[in-house]
Write a protein that holds these residues in place. Structure first.
Motif, PDB file in Angstrom:
ATOM      1  N   LEU A  88      -8.811 -28.525  30.469  1.00 56.17           N
ATOM      2  CA  LEU A  88      -8.398 -29.910  30.730  1.00 56.17           C
ATOM      3  C   LEU A  88      -9.559 -30.817  31.113  1.00 56.17           C
ATOM      4  O   LEU A  88      -9.381 -32.032  31.193  1.00 56.17           O
ATOM      5  N   ALA A  89     -10.708 -30.245  31.377  1.00 57.62           N
ATOM      6  CA  ALA A  89     -11.999 -30.958  31.416  1.00 57.62           C
ATOM      7  C   ALA A  89     -12.263 -31.807  32.653  1.00 57.62           C
ATOM      8  O   ALA A  89     -13.367 -31.792  33.182  1.00 57.62           O
ATOM      9  N   SER A  90     -11.297 -32.593  33.153  1.00 57.82           N
ATOM     10  CA  SER A  90     -11.600 -33.531  34.236  1.00 57.82           C
ATOM     11  C   SER A  90     -10.347 -33.901  35.009  1.00 57.82           C
ATOM     12  O   SER A  90      -9.220 -33.761  34.513  1.00 57.82           O
ATOM     13  N   ALA A  91     -10.554 -34.440  36.209  1.00 52.36           N
ATOM     14  CA  ALA A  91      -9.430 -34.891  37.036  1.00 52.36           C
ATOM     15  C   ALA A  91      -8.641 -36.011  36.362  1.00 52.36           C
ATOM     16  O   ALA A  91      -7.397 -35.988  36.381  1.00 52.36           O
ATOM     17  N   PRO A  92      -9.289 -37.037  35.750  1.00 52.01           N
ATOM     18  CA  PRO A  92      -8.494 -38.079  35.079  1.00 52.01           C
ATOM     19  C   PRO A  92      -7.615 -37.535  33.954  1.00 52.01           C
ATOM     20  O   PRO A  92      -6.480 -38.005  33.774  1.00 52.01           O
ATOM     21  N   ILE A  93      -8.105 -36.554  33.203  1.00 59.41           N
ATOM     22  CA  ILE A  93      -7.281 -35.973  32.147  1.00 59.41           C
ATOM     23  C   ILE A  93      -6.110 -35.214  32.751  1.00 59.41           C
ATOM     24  O   ILE A  93      -4.964 -35.321  32.270  1.00 59.41           O
ATOM     25  N   ILE A  94      -6.345 -34.463  33.817  1.00 59.28           N
ATOM     26  CA  ILE A  94      -5.256 -33.739  34.477  1.00 59.28           C
ATOM     27  C   ILE A  94      -4.208 -34.708  35.003  1.00 59.28           C
ATOM     28  O   ILE A  94      -2.992 -34.489  34.851  1.00 59.28           O
ATOM     29  N   GLU A  95      -4.636 -35.799  35.594  1.00 53.80           N
ATOM     30  CA  GLU A  95      -3.700 -36.819  36.085  1.00 53.80           C
ATOM     31  C   GLU A  95      -2.877 -37.398  34.942  1.00 53.80           C
ATOM     32  O   GLU A  95      -1.651 -37.582  35.062  1.00 53.80           O
ATOM     33  N   ALA A  96      -3.520 -37.677  33.805  1.00 50.23           N
ATOM     34  CA  ALA A  96      -2.814 -38.241  32.655  1.00 50.23           C
ATOM     35  C   ALA A  96      -1.826 -37.236  32.074  1.00 50.23           C
ATOM     36  O   ALA A  96      -0.713 -37.609  31.659  1.00 50.23           O
ATOM     37  N   VAL A  97      -2.210 -35.958  32.026  1.00 52.62           N
ATOM     38  CA  VAL A  97      -1.314 -34.916  31.522  1.00 52.62           C
ATOM     39  C   VAL A  97      -0.080 -34.796  32.409  1.00 52.62           C
ATOM     40  O   VAL A  97       1.056 -34.715  31.914  1.00 52.62           O
ATOM     41  N   ALA A  98      -0.275 -34.800  33.721  1.00 49.52           N
ATOM     42  CA  ALA A  98       0.860 -34.694  34.641  1.00 49.52           C
ATOM     43  C   ALA A  98       1.824 -35.856  34.448  1.00 49.52           C
ATOM     44  O   ALA A  98       3.054 -35.665  34.390  1.00 49.52           O
ATOM     45  N   GLU A  99       1.288 -37.059  34.324  1.00 51.51           N
ATOM     46  CA  GLU A  99       2.142 -38.246  34.154  1.00 51.51           C
ATOM     47  C   GLU A  99       2.905 -38.194  32.832  1.00 51.51           C
ATOM     48  O   GLU A  99       4.114 -38.446  32.789  1.00 51.51           O
ATOM     49  N   ALA A 100       2.210 -37.838  31.745  1.00 57.45           N
ATOM     50  CA  ALA A 100       2.863 -37.791  30.440  1.00 57.45           C
ATOM     51  C   ALA A 100       3.925 -36.698  30.393  1.00 57.45           C
ATOM     52  O   ALA A 100       5.010 -36.888  29.820  1.00 57.45           O
ATOM     53  N   CYS A 101       3.630 -35.543  30.987  1.00 55.59           N
ATOM     54  CA  CYS A 101       4.614 -34.458  30.999  1.00 55.59           C
ATOM     55  C   CYS A 101       5.861 -34.856  31.770  1.00 55.59           C
ATOM     56  O   CYS A 101       6.987 -34.532  31.364  1.00 55.59           O
ATOM     57  N   ASP A 102       5.695 -35.560  32.872  1.00 55.37           N
ATOM     58  CA  ASP A 102       6.854 -36.054  33.612  1.00 55.37           C
ATOM     59  C   ASP A 102       7.707 -36.978  32.747  1.00 55.37           C
ATOM     60  O   ASP A 102       8.945 -36.914  32.753  1.00 55.37           O
ATOM     61  N   GLU A 103       7.048 -37.838  31.990  1.00 56.90           N
ATOM     62  CA  GLU A 103       7.766 -38.819  31.165  1.00 56.90           C
ATOM     63  C   GLU A 103       8.618 -38.149  30.090  1.00 56.90           C
ATOM     64  O   GLU A 103       9.703 -38.654  29.754  1.00 56.90           O
ATOM     65  N   VAL A 104       8.127 -37.032  29.533  1.00 57.55           N
ATOM     66  CA  VAL A 104       8.840 -36.409  28.410  1.00 57.55           C
ATOM     67  C   VAL A 104       9.586 -35.141  28.817  1.00 57.55           C
ATOM     68  O   VAL A 104      10.146 -34.446  27.968  1.00 57.55           O
TER      69      VAL A 104
END
Length: 276
Positions: A88-104
């Motif tokens: 996942l490479a970085s904290a911003p990417i992890i944050e974005a993944v968590a948000e997107a997964c919640d949405e879907v």
């Protein structure tokens, strides 16, 4: 040969992971395994590595908003029966993944979500910053159906250098306390143990998956292979205990089918299944 009048769409698995230009690990390995396991693989690319059998010589991260957009566009059109993460490479990417997964609806008791916390290289070197490790612990672990760290990753996540099976049980409890439904602490890196124990824990009960330790050089992509094969079964509605049992058998057979590639470490191979 005539085409069947009705072709059933297979179960669909999304891998949120980095690209390995050498094809031994990362999303390339995930897609190979998913195909061998009879499910349709989809990708949200997090990073592009410059990589061959000798190692990684460069990494370019995909912008976090583009990673999240890949998750959303796939999930809202095609649908996702299970998902997994890799690099996942970085904290911003992890944050974005968590948000997107919640949405879907991925994770958090919804669509099965396997978090393979790729945070150490095959040589044990850290791949994530302290901020990214904290984001894994705080943002993704509580959303995960299953987390699948190896012992190098356990050390980075908990600070514990596991050397015994009892310590393996203790860190399973610590990791479960971070919020996932299930924890699978892989024992492949415990060199002093003549066997290889993978330990599954749900906060109440331990399940042990024990196998022989093989003296093999070519092990690239073994973690991806295990997580993807488990995910293929979760997508079909198989319970975690049986899905992990399937994954353990699958990765052992893939290790035995590993092949040399280039001048360094070759990949474990799911191609054995295509010969059956």
């Amino acid at each position: 040969m005539e085409r069947p009048s009705v072709v059933e769409t297979p179960k669909k698995v999304l891998t949120i992971a980095g690209s390995d230009s050498g094809g031994g690990a990362g999303l390339q390995a995930d897609l190979r395994v998913l195909a061998a396991c009879g499910v349709h693989g989809m990708t949200a690319v997090t990073a592009v590595t410059v990589q061959n059998s000798l190692g990684v010589s460069g990494v370019v991260e995909i912008p976090a908003e583009q990673v999240a957009a890949q998750i959303r566009v796939v999930a809202t059109d095609i649908g996702v029966d299970a998902a997994k993460t890799g690099m996942l490479a970085s904290a911003p990417i992890i944050e974005a993944v968590a948000e997107a997964c919640d949405e879907v609806g991925i994770g958090s008791g919804g669509t099965p979500f396997v978090v393979d916390p790729v945070s150490a290289s095959m040589h044990g070197d850290p791949l994530l910053t302290d901020a990214a490790l904290e984001a894994l612990r705080v943002l993704l672990f509580p959303r995960a159906t299953l987390v699948t760290p190896n012992l190098d990753e356990v050390r980075l996540l908990t600070g514990v250098d596991v050397r015994t099976r009892e310590e393996q049980r203790e860190v399973a409890r610590v990791l479960h306390g971070m919020g996932p439904e299930w924890v699978l602490v892989k024992g492949g890196h415990m060199r002093g143990d003549p066997e290889c124990l993978d330990l599954l824990y749900d906060g109440r009960e331990f399940h042990e998956y024990v196998g022989p330790r093989y003296d093999v050089l070519h092990t690239h992509g073994s973690g991806d292979t295990l997580a993807s094969s488990i995910c293929s079964r979760l997508a079909r509605g198989v319970g975690v205990v049986d899905a992990v049992r399937f994954g353990k058998d699958f990765v052992v057979r893939s290790v035995l089918a590993a092949y040399p590639l280039g001048s360094g470490v070759g990949p474990v191979s799911p191609l054995w299944r295509l010969a059956e």
